[in-house]
Design an enzyme around this catalytic site. Structure first.
Site, PDB file in Angstrom:
ATOM      1  N   GLY A  48       2.132   8.220  -9.675  1.00  0.00           N
ATOM      2  CA  GLY A  48       0.950   7.786  -8.940  1.00  0.00           C
ATOM      3  C   GLY A  48       0.189   8.991  -8.446  1.00  0.00           C
ATOM      4  O   GLY A  48       0.746  10.096  -8.374  1.00  0.00           O
ATOM      5  N   GLN A  53      -5.429  13.772  -3.220  1.00  0.00           N
ATOM      6  CA  GLN A  53      -4.463  14.785  -3.687  1.00  0.00           C
ATOM      7  C   GLN A  53      -5.106  15.792  -4.642  1.00  0.00           C
ATOM      8  O   GLN A  53      -4.548  16.856  -4.888  1.00  0.00           O
ATOM      9  CB  GLN A  53      -3.258  14.119  -4.375  1.00  0.00           C
ATOM     10  CG  GLN A  53      -2.376  13.343  -3.393  1.00  0.00           C
ATOM     11  CD  GLN A  53      -1.196  12.706  -4.097  1.00  0.00           C
ATOM     12  OE1 GLN A  53      -1.323  11.625  -4.668  1.00  0.00           O
ATOM     13  NE2 GLN A  53      -0.053  13.363  -4.079  1.00  0.00           N
ATOM     14  N   CYS A 115       6.851  13.166  -3.605  1.00  0.00           N
ATOM     15  CA  CYS A 115       5.390  13.227  -3.586  1.00  0.00           C
ATOM     16  C   CYS A 115       4.944  14.527  -4.226  1.00  0.00           C
ATOM     17  O   CYS A 115       5.501  15.587  -3.929  1.00  0.00           O
ATOM     18  CB  CYS A 115       4.880  13.149  -2.150  1.00  0.00           C
ATOM     19  SG  CYS A 115       3.081  13.199  -2.024  1.00  0.00           S
ATOM     20  N   LEU A 116       3.949  14.445  -5.099  1.00  0.00           N
ATOM     21  CA  LEU A 116       3.455  15.651  -5.775  1.00  0.00           C
ATOM     22  C   LEU A 116       2.862  16.650  -4.772  1.00  0.00           C
ATOM     23  O   LEU A 116       2.779  17.832  -5.079  1.00  0.00           O
ATOM     24  CB  LEU A 116       2.412  15.269  -6.830  1.00  0.00           C
ATOM     25  CG  LEU A 116       2.963  14.412  -7.983  1.00  0.00           C
ATOM     26  CD1 LEU A 116       1.829  13.930  -8.874  1.00  0.00           C
ATOM     27  CD2 LEU A 116       3.990  15.199  -8.796  1.00  0.00           C
ATOM     28  N   HIS A 157       2.736   3.843  -1.028  1.00  0.00           N
ATOM     29  CA  HIS A 157       2.778   5.309  -0.901  1.00  0.00           C
ATOM     30  C   HIS A 157       1.375   5.894  -1.151  1.00  0.00           C
ATOM     31  O   HIS A 157       0.909   6.743  -0.394  1.00  0.00           O
ATOM     32  CB  HIS A 157       3.808   5.865  -1.889  1.00  0.00           C
ATOM     33  CG  HIS A 157       3.839   7.356  -2.026  1.00  0.00           C
ATOM     34  ND1 HIS A 157       4.944   8.118  -1.695  1.00  0.00           N
ATOM     35  CD2 HIS A 157       2.918   8.245  -2.475  1.00  0.00           C
ATOM     36  CE1 HIS A 157       4.684   9.401  -1.928  1.00  0.00           C
ATOM     37  NE2 HIS A 157       3.458   9.504  -2.413  1.00  0.00           N
ATOM     38  N   GLU A 158       0.716   5.417  -2.218  1.00  0.00           N
ATOM     39  CA  GLU A 158      -0.627   5.918  -2.545  1.00  0.00           C
ATOM     40  C   GLU A 158      -1.634   5.521  -1.479  1.00  0.00           C
ATOM     41  O   GLU A 158      -2.522   6.304  -1.119  1.00  0.00           O
ATOM     42  CB  GLU A 158      -1.098   5.389  -3.906  1.00  0.00           C
ATOM     43  CG  GLU A 158      -0.207   5.725  -5.087  1.00  0.00           C
ATOM     44  CD  GLU A 158       0.229   7.160  -5.138  1.00  0.00           C
ATOM     45  OE1 GLU A 158      -0.475   8.042  -4.620  1.00  0.00           O
ATOM     46  OE2 GLU A 158       1.312   7.408  -5.681  1.00  0.00           O
ATOM     47  N   HIS A 161      -1.781   7.786   1.408  1.00  0.00           N
ATOM     48  CA  HIS A 161      -2.590   8.994   1.182  1.00  0.00           C
ATOM     49  C   HIS A 161      -4.047   8.761   1.584  1.00  0.00           C
ATOM     50  O   HIS A 161      -4.707   9.669   2.086  1.00  0.00           O
ATOM     51  CB  HIS A 161      -2.548   9.399  -0.299  1.00  0.00           C
ATOM     52  CG  HIS A 161      -1.320  10.159  -0.707  1.00  0.00           C
ATOM     53  ND1 HIS A 161      -0.996  11.405  -0.187  1.00  0.00           N
ATOM     54  CD2 HIS A 161      -0.354   9.881  -1.608  1.00  0.00           C
ATOM     55  CE1 HIS A 161       0.127  11.838  -0.757  1.00  0.00           C
ATOM     56  NE2 HIS A 161       0.546  10.925  -1.622  1.00  0.00           N
TER      57      HIS A 161
END
Ligand code: GNR
Ligand code: NI
Length: 190
Positions: A48, A53, A115-116, A157-158, A161
């Site tokens: 995702g 991000q 998480c990236l 989660h997204e 952000h």
């Protein structure tokens, strides 16, 4: 298509509250951004990615859980000088514009999240096990979809952000401090 730079903690831009995509923004530029985000996510690799991000504070996110296709022939590939096979994956790119969660379940599910933007750190996070998302597609059409399992977790989660929240913000202060300390150590060793 382009691979974009992924922001990492402690970049203050990750704390931005993203703004809605307006009616006049459903155009080729938005489609290009979604394409670039998908390419960036596949390259990372991740399942995702939220626009913030890659430094764009808009309410747009992409997801691909990359389910293994049980019917697909295994793929033979060659790298590092030897051949091997791995299961074929079916690309299932999803784009959510202006997503809103309705009726989150009272029942929680725990998943070990990463998480990236917080590379190499993993921790268990509890979230509502299922939810329904209302969103727009890249043409501005409205949809509603019930989610469960990994998809429910990943979308939540997204969506965090979009509010400037990272998965480590769900941990206790001590666990968050330990996670960030570990990340610092990993970076120093790199
Ligand atoms: O690639 C990712 N994996 C992941 C695993 C468990 C729960 C959430 C995620 S999302 C993450 C990519 C990312 O950082 N998205 O914002
Ligand atoms: Ni993330």
């Amino acid at each position: 298509m382009a691979i974009l730079e992924i922001l990492e903690v402690p970049d203050p831009r990750l704390k931005t509250i993203s703004v809605p995509v307006e009616a006049d923004e459903f155009n080729d530029d938005l489609k290009q951004l979604a394409d670039d985000m998908l390419e960036t996510m596949y390259d990372a690799p991740g399942i995702g990615l939220a626009a913030i991000q890659v430094g764009v504070p808009k309410r747009l996110l992409v997801i691909d859980l990359q389910p293994e296709d049980p019917d697909a022939e295994p793929v033979e590939c060659e790298h590092d000088g030897h051949k091997h096979t791995h299961p074929a994956t079916k690309f299932e790119p999803r784009v959510f514009v202006n997503p809103v969660i309705v009726d989150p379940a009272e029942e929680f599910a725990t998943l070990n999240e990463g998480c990236l933007s917080v590379p190499e750190i993993y921790a268990d996070v509890d979230r509502p096990a299922t939810c329904t998302v209302k969103y727009q597609d890249l043409d501005g059409n409205h949809h509603e979809e019930a989610l469960e399992g990994m998809m429910a977790t990943c979308l939540q989660h997204e969506m965090d952000h979009l509010e400037g929240i990272l998965f480590i913000d769900h941990l206790s202060n001590l666990k968050r401090k330990m996670a960030l300390k570990k990340l610092k150590k990993i970076r120093a060793a790199a």
